[in-house]
Design an enzyme around this catalytic site. Structure first.
Site, mmCIF file in Angstrom:
data_model
loop_
_atom_site.group_PDB
_atom_site.id
_atom_site.type_symbol
_atom_site.label_atom_id
_atom_site.label_comp_id
_atom_site.label_asym_id
_atom_site.label_seq_id
_atom_site.Cartn_x
_atom_site.Cartn_y
_atom_site.Cartn_z
ATOM 1 C CG HIS A 43 -1.760 1.289 1.257
ATOM 2 N ND1 HIS A 43 -2.931 1.420 0.555
ATOM 3 C CD2 HIS A 43 -1.561 2.484 1.883
ATOM 4 C CE1 HIS A 43 -3.436 2.629 0.746
ATOM 5 N NE2 HIS A 43 -2.623 3.292 1.547
ATOM 6 C CG ASP A 65 -11.967 3.581 6.066
ATOM 7 O OD1 ASP A 65 -11.470 4.406 6.847
ATOM 8 O OD2 ASP A 65 -11.612 3.467 4.883
ATOM 9 N NE ARG A 99 -10.093 10.836 8.230
ATOM 10 C CZ ARG A 99 -9.225 10.013 7.638
ATOM 11 N NH1 ARG A 99 -9.628 8.833 7.186
ATOM 12 N NH2 ARG A 99 -7.967 10.357 7.490
ATOM 13 C CB SER A 133 -8.542 5.178 6.860
ATOM 14 O OG SER A 133 -9.105 5.125 5.565
ATOM 15 C CE LYS A 142 -9.271 1.679 2.409
ATOM 16 N NZ LYS A 142 -9.443 2.750 3.404
#
Length: 429
Positions: free
Chosen positions: A85, A166, A173, A188, A192
């Site tokens: 990620h 989320d 947000r 967040s 996931k």
């Protein structure tokens, strides 16, 4: 047991208190079901931004986000699973060569990715510039692709039932000035990734002008929080802190970045893209327990074979021409010297204004739009030499894009300092 309500939870955090497990579970569940109003969750997010969260609170918040939906499970696959990620940047196309490379090394790569918003590009937007390619892949089909030794990697959108709390919270947000909260960013991302079911995870935490984390200290704090969340949840997790003052590679824009990624898989491409791809691949292969040198796999063409198979598996045609923009504009060097700075934020804003990105979720993008960079910091340039080429289908976008890049570069003397290295730090437990 004391009755729970949204207002008392908000005021507890507002006044610097620590939320209990029961309070966190209740408010996340209530928000998911619609019992906690958007304005109440927005107020709580602002309180968390200002007051922070302890490690225990962040872990519980992440668990509540995961429990709001379903979890995927790939433990029965013959191949070890590992994912990557990135926190996002300009020209960050690394997933495109990385996923097939790691798959070619023998791992299964279930890569759930997102779309771009603002100056940062989205992996799914880039891949959707390939004719026929589809971002939505059912879980059963994901399993088939991951199990296939000729493919082994999927890059797709997350399903609606993966951490739905989320998704709702992020939308709030984004419009309430609370995106920058490190506990909320960490939860967040990790909710996931943990729900995704991967056994191992490598995080690429960007640092600098074009990143959400502008300082090395903030990036290190975020990376540490995410490594702790992953490790505590049984996911082997490592983070690399990488530079994002200058765009990665020489393109920023969807189809432009796909072409550059294919060049890397073919054995060429910009040195910084190759360097970061191999650094992340080595971390992923090590976490997967594989004794393979990714550099050899990239060099011998196996990664390219997996790329082509991966694109076909999701409906794309790897041989089809990529979209190109109808109009271009060139920015030239005003004098001789060495390019000492190329600001990632300026280039990212220009690409966005040209049509490569979106201002709101759901807006369309131009697949051929973006910025091509002909020089990077450390390169010698001469007066009149092309520095940047702007690509778009809408020439009315050129003035705004040119305004974004006018002050985005500096040209200095020949003895200017070298460019910042790509790799800045490594966080592990």
């Amino acid at each position: 047991m004391t009755a729970l309500d949204a207002v008392s939870i908000i005021t507890t955090k507002r006044d610097g208190g620590e939320l209990s497990d029961a309070q966190i579970d209740w408010v996340v569940d209530g928000f998911t079901r619609g019992a906690v109003a958007d304005e109440q969750m927005s107020a709580l997010a602002m309180a968390i931004l200002l007051r922070g969260m302890t490690r225990r609170e962040t872990a519980r918040w992440t668990a509540a986000m995961i429990d709001s939906g379903s979890r995927m499970d790939f433990t029965d696959l013959a191949r070890p699973t590992v994912d990557k990620h990135s926190t996002g940047g300009v020209g960050d196309k690394i997933t495109l060569p990385l996923a097939p490379l790691v798959a070619a090394c023998g791992a299964a790569v279930p890569q759930l990715s997102g779309r771009g918003l603002g100056h940062t590009g989205g992996t799914l937007d880039k891949l959707e510039s390939i004719p026929g390619w589809q971002a939505d892949v059912p879980v059963a089909r994901m399993r088939e692709i991951l199990a296939d030794p000729e493919i082994g990697a999927v890059v797709c959108a997350a399903g609606a039932d993966l951490a739905p709390a989320d998704k709702r919270l992020y939308a709030l947000r984004d419009v309430t000035g609370t995106v920058e909260s490190i506990p909320l960013i960490a939860s967040s991302i990790m909710s996931k990734k943990i729900a995704e079911g991967t056994a191992a995870l490598v995080l690429d935490v960007k640092v600098g002008a074009g990143a959400f984390m502008k300082s090395l200290d903030d990036a290190r704090e975020l990376a540490t929080a995410m490594v702790e969340l992953g490790t505590d949840s049984g996911v082997r997790t490592v983070a690399l802190l990488t530079a994002m003052d200058t765009p990665l590679g020489r393109t920023a824009g969807n189809a432009l970045e796909v072409a550059e990624s294919v060049a890397v898989l073919a054995g060429g491409g910009p040195a910084d893209i190759v360097e970061l791809t191999l650094a992340l691949a080595r971390e992923m292969v090590a976490l997967a327990g594989l004794d393979v040198d990714p550099a050899e796999v990239l060099a011998d063409g196996r990664a390219m074979d997996h790329w082509r198979a991966m694109v076909r598996a999701q409906g794309g045609d790897p041989d089809a021409p990529l979209p190109t923009a109808r109009h271009t504009e060139t920015v030239r060097a005003p004098r001789d010297g060495v390019l000492t700075r190329l600001d990632a934020m300026g280039v990212g804003l220009a690409a966005w204004r040209l049509g490569a990105g979106r201002a709101r979720q759901g807006d369309p993008v131009q697949f051929g739009a973006g910025v091509e960079m002909h020089a990077k910091p450390g390169d010698s340039v001469t007066a009149g030499q092309p520095l940047l080429t702007l690509h778009t289908d809408t020439p009315a976008a050129f003035p705004g894009a040119l305004a974004a890049v006018t002050d985005a570069f500096d040209i200095g003397a020949a003895d200017a300092k070298p460019a910042t290295p790509v790799l800045l730090d490594r966080i592990a437990r």
